[in-house]
Design a protein around this motif. Structure first.
Motif, short mmCIF file in Angstrom:
data_model
loop_
_atom_site.label_atom_id
_atom_site.label_comp_id
_atom_site.label_asym_id
_atom_site.label_seq_id
_atom_site.Cartn_x
_atom_site.Cartn_y
_atom_site.Cartn_z
N ARG A 126 91.76 36.77 43.46
CA ARG A 126 91.98 36.05 44.80
C ARG A 126 90.85 35.89 45.33
O ARG A 126 90.39 34.86 46.03
CB ARG A 126 93.28 36.88 45.60
N ALA A 127 90.14 36.96 45.52
CA ALA A 127 88.93 37.02 46.51
C ALA A 127 87.73 36.40 45.99
O ALA A 127 87.11 35.68 46.43
CB ALA A 127 88.65 38.31 46.86
N TYR A 128 87.47 36.55 44.44
CA TYR A 128 86.22 36.09 44.06
C TYR A 128 86.35 34.97 43.21
O TYR A 128 85.69 33.93 43.19
CB TYR A 128 85.54 37.11 43.27
N VAL A 129 87.45 34.99 42.36
CA VAL A 129 87.64 33.73 41.25
C VAL A 129 88.20 32.59 42.18
O VAL A 129 87.69 31.44 42.15
CB VAL A 129 88.59 34.19 40.07
N ASP A 130 89.46 32.70 43.02
CA ASP A 130 89.94 31.52 43.45
C ASP A 130 89.27 30.99 44.59
O ASP A 130 89.20 30.03 44.98
CB ASP A 130 91.45 32.04 44.04
N GLU A 131 88.73 31.90 45.61
CA GLU A 131 88.07 31.81 46.91
C GLU A 131 86.63 31.30 46.62
O GLU A 131 86.19 30.20 47.18
CB GLU A 131 88.24 32.84 47.94
N LEU A 132 85.92 32.20 46.04
CA LEU A 132 84.35 31.86 45.97
C LEU A 132 84.05 31.24 44.68
O LEU A 132 83.12 30.75 44.57
CB LEU A 132 83.55 33.31 46.15
N GLY A 133 84.99 30.96 43.61
CA GLY A 133 84.84 30.14 42.60
C GLY A 133 83.92 30.73 41.38
O GLY A 133 83.33 30.09 40.75
N VAL A 134 83.94 32.18 41.70
CA VAL A 134 83.40 32.89 40.45
C VAL A 134 84.03 32.88 39.60
O VAL A 134 85.24 32.96 39.42
CB VAL A 134 83.07 34.39 40.81
N SER A 135 83.72 32.58 37.90
CA SER A 135 84.25 32.68 36.81
C SER A 135 84.73 34.30 36.55
O SER A 135 84.29 35.05 36.87
CB SER A 135 83.58 32.29 35.78
N ALA A 136 85.90 34.12 35.79
CA ALA A 136 86.74 35.36 35.45
C ALA A 136 85.63 36.02 34.39
O ALA A 136 85.82 37.57 34.76
CB ALA A 136 88.00 35.05 35.05
N GLU A 137 84.83 35.51 33.64
CA GLU A 137 83.92 36.16 32.75
C GLU A 137 83.15 37.13 33.59
O GLU A 137 82.60 38.09 33.15
CB GLU A 137 83.35 35.26 31.71
N LEU A 138 82.58 36.45 34.79
CA LEU A 138 81.33 37.19 35.50
C LEU A 138 82.08 38.17 36.35
O LEU A 138 81.30 39.14 36.71
CB LEU A 138 80.68 36.05 36.31
N GLU A 139 83.16 37.86 36.77
CA GLU A 139 83.80 38.82 37.77
C GLU A 139 84.35 40.19 37.16
O GLU A 139 84.06 41.30 37.44
CB GLU A 139 85.10 38.13 38.54
N PHE A 140 84.88 40.15 35.91
CA PHE A 140 85.41 41.30 35.37
C PHE A 140 84.31 41.69 34.26
O PHE A 140 84.40 40.95 33.10
CB PHE A 140 86.62 40.88 34.77
N ASP A 141 83.19 42.39 34.57
CA ASP A 141 82.20 42.62 33.68
C ASP A 141 82.13 43.90 33.22
O ASP A 141 83.19 44.71 33.30
CB ASP A 141 80.85 42.27 34.50
#
Length: 249
Positions: free
Chosen positions: A107-122
């Motif tokens: 919710r905070a990074y992927v949906d709001e900041l537009g970070v891709s899931a691949e980068l967020e969950f490293d």
């Protein structure tokens, strides 16, 4: 491939409804929370099937929200409390907390900041200590930390929208700092500082940290282009965090 995309979209829809239900449940709006979960269950029934992990989780939450007599159960604790976990713990406990924290981070990074899931969950998830902050049974904030050389790296700090501007992130970071010092003492590690990774676009946060004795290190790091803000550790006094406000991203 189309089926995989459809399943992923269904899972994200379920996560959003569950997340909103937790917020409403904590706010005392139990009937509205129940409606959100019932919507999540319908998605599960239509798109994911009875054996999918998301379906099982939604059904479990629905059952846990009611007392034996059928009335809606209120949150057991209205205070903000923190749970630390890592992959050395029992698998069910670790996996459940990781799943909840990933909903929050999405919710905070992927949906709001537009970070891709691949980068967020490293790959650092597996080697980090994680902390999940909750009001009762409603998750509100998250952070993780790990040791790199002689510093503790803290990143992925985030707070759900409904709980921002209450000092939640500051309290979370205070608990992280305490956990870092306790672990370092137990493992006999010598740490010279806490390094907080702040997304480059959050210049206000960087300024607040600088005013609170954080030192900006050169260059941005990681695929999220984060600025490194370092707070030197003094053996005489534990690290202190100011009222960070907008750090509640």
């Amino acid at each position: 491939m189309a089926e995989t995309k459809e399943v992923e979209l269904a899972k994200r829809g379920v996560e959003a409804f569950v997340d909103r239900a937790n917020e409403l449940h904590h706010q005392g709006r139990h009937a509205e929370a129940l409606k959100q979960l019932q919507r999540a269950r319908k998605i599960c029934e239509k798109k994911l099937g009875p054996l999918h992990n998301s379906t099982v989780k939604v059904l479990f939450i629905l059952s846990s929200m009611r007392e034996i007599d059928g009335t809606l159960r209120k949150p057991a604790d209205i205070n903000l409390h923190f749970t630390f976990f890592d992959n050395t713990m029992e698998e069910p406990h670790y996996r459940n907390n990781i799943d909840i924290s990933r909903i929050l981070r999405r919710r905070a990074y992927v949906d709001e900041l537009g970070v891709s899931a691949e980068l967020e969950f490293d790959e650092f998830d597996g080697e980090s200590r994680h902390v999940l902050g909750s009001y009762g049974d409603a998750p509100a904030c998250y952070a993780r930390w790990r040791v790199n050389d002689n510093a503790a790296i803290i990143d992925r700090v985030c707070t759900l929208h409904a709980y921002r501007y209450r000092g939640v992130a500051r309290k979370c970071l205070q608990h992280v700092a305490h956990d870092v010092l306790c672990c370092a003492s137990r493992l006999k590690l010598t740490l010279h500082g806490l390094v907080l990774l702040v997304p480059q676009q959050h210049s206000t946060i960087q300024q607040k940290l600088a005013e609170a004795s954080f030192i900006s290190l050169d260059g941005s790091v990681g695929p999220l282009s984060c600025v490194r803000m370092c707070l030197p550790i003094s053996p005489e006094a534990p690290p202190r965090f100011p009222s960070l406000g907008l750090v509640d991203i």
